[in-house]
Write a protein that holds these residues in place. Structure first.
Motif, short mmCIF file in Angstrom:
data_model
loop_
_atom_site.label_atom_id
_atom_site.label_comp_id
_atom_site.label_asym_id
_atom_site.label_seq_id
_atom_site.Cartn_x
_atom_site.Cartn_y
_atom_site.Cartn_z
N THR A 150 1.00 -1.29 0.15
CA THR A 150 0.11 -0.15 -0.09
C THR A 150 0.79 1.39 -0.04
O THR A 150 0.62 2.22 -0.67
CB THR A 150 -0.75 0.26 1.13
N ARG A 205 3.29 1.85 -3.31
CA ARG A 205 2.41 2.04 -4.49
C ARG A 205 2.19 3.54 -4.34
O ARG A 205 2.41 4.14 -5.60
CB ARG A 205 0.97 1.39 -4.47
N VAL A 206 1.79 4.26 -3.22
CA VAL A 206 2.05 5.66 -3.22
C VAL A 206 3.33 6.42 -3.70
O VAL A 206 3.24 7.37 -4.27
CB VAL A 206 1.44 6.20 -1.96
N THR A 252 4.18 8.73 -6.81
CA THR A 252 4.69 10.10 -6.58
C THR A 252 5.85 10.32 -7.13
O THR A 252 5.98 11.44 -7.82
CB THR A 252 4.71 10.38 -5.02
#
Length: 267
Positions: A118, A121-122, A126
């Protein structure tokens, strides 16, 4: 055929296709291309909407179904069938998909997408978006940055452990490729939720740079859980695009995987 892809081809022997990551171009494979061409019919390809290849039609999705369908059509156009496939990042995920669909005789995936936690992934999205935004600077600024040793290090530090090995022209060329690629946003949209969950019946190696900042090395644990049948290899001191950091090691990993496919056929 969704898009006729631009490629560089050299060598003879079993076909081996090299697939770059998002925002990159076929020249990413230059550090290992000549070595591999001594033993294989090597094809480094620009994916649709990247490098010099035309984009998909506007209504076509940049998803794995279309990527595999388009590459399969191009394989036939190039006169090859079930090549060894090697991919990095997005290209690694595509290589795994090709293997799972019976379209490859072996798969080598370098820091492949599709094994996100999770948080990373960000982090990944980014950093990729930041690279894309930075590439939109005026050409004269990109050229100035590429001519500076400090600029080259800053520009490549998120992708490579040794960005100083690139020339000014190579850095500028990569920046322009990222700036002008037409498949970036449409690929990101599909990549936000993408996960690789299939099984492979062909020799497969997943290799991960231990200093990868885009897809952190910790993601390799997820890959090991989902694909226990694959060989999992650490690439010490390598970043997200390991071909520049340790070309000899990367070439050896690719050759070992392809050789395993040959041995299984002989048996």
């Amino acid at each position: 055929m969704l898009s006729e892809l631009v490629y560089t081809r050299k060598g003879s022997g079993e076909p081996l296709v090299l697939i770059h990551g998002i925002g990159h171009r076929r020249q990413a494979w230059d550090p290992v291309f000549e070595t591999l061409a001594q033993s294989y019919d090597v094809i480094a390809v620009d994916l649709a909407g990247f490098g010099e290849s035309p984009a998909y039609p506007l209504k076509a999705a940049y998803d794995m179904d279309n990527a595999c369908h388009n590459l399969s059509d191009n394989f036939a156009h190039w006169g090859i069938e079930r090549p060894h496939v090697v991919g990095n990042s997005l290209g690694g995920a595509i290589a795994l998909e090709l293997g799972a669909r019976g379209l490859a005789r072996s798969v080598t995936a370098l820091s492949p997408a599709g094994f996100f936690g999770t948080l990373n992934r960000v982090q990944t999205l980014t950093l990729l978006v930041l690279l894309r935004v930075t590439s939109r600077l005026p050409d004269r600024v990109l050229r100035l940055v590429s001519r500076s040793a400090i600029g080259r290090r800053l520009a490549g530090s998120s992708l490579y452990t040794h960005p100083e090995r690139f020339t000014a022209d190579e850095v500028y060329g990569d920046a322009l490729a990222l700036k002008h690629c037409r498949g970036f946003e449409r690929t990101i949209v599909k990549g936000v939720t993408y996960s690789f969950t299939q099984h492979l019946d062909v020799p497969t190696t997943i290799a991960w740079g231990t200093r990868d900042l885009i897809l952190p090395y910790g993601s390799s644990a997820i890959a090991q859980e989902r694909l226990p049948e694959a060989r999992h290899v650490a690439l010490p001191h390598c970043g997200h695009v390991p071909m520049i950091d340790d070309p000899a090691l990367v070439a050896r990993v690719i050759e070992n995987t392809a050789a395993e496919a040959g041995a299984s056929v002989a048996a």
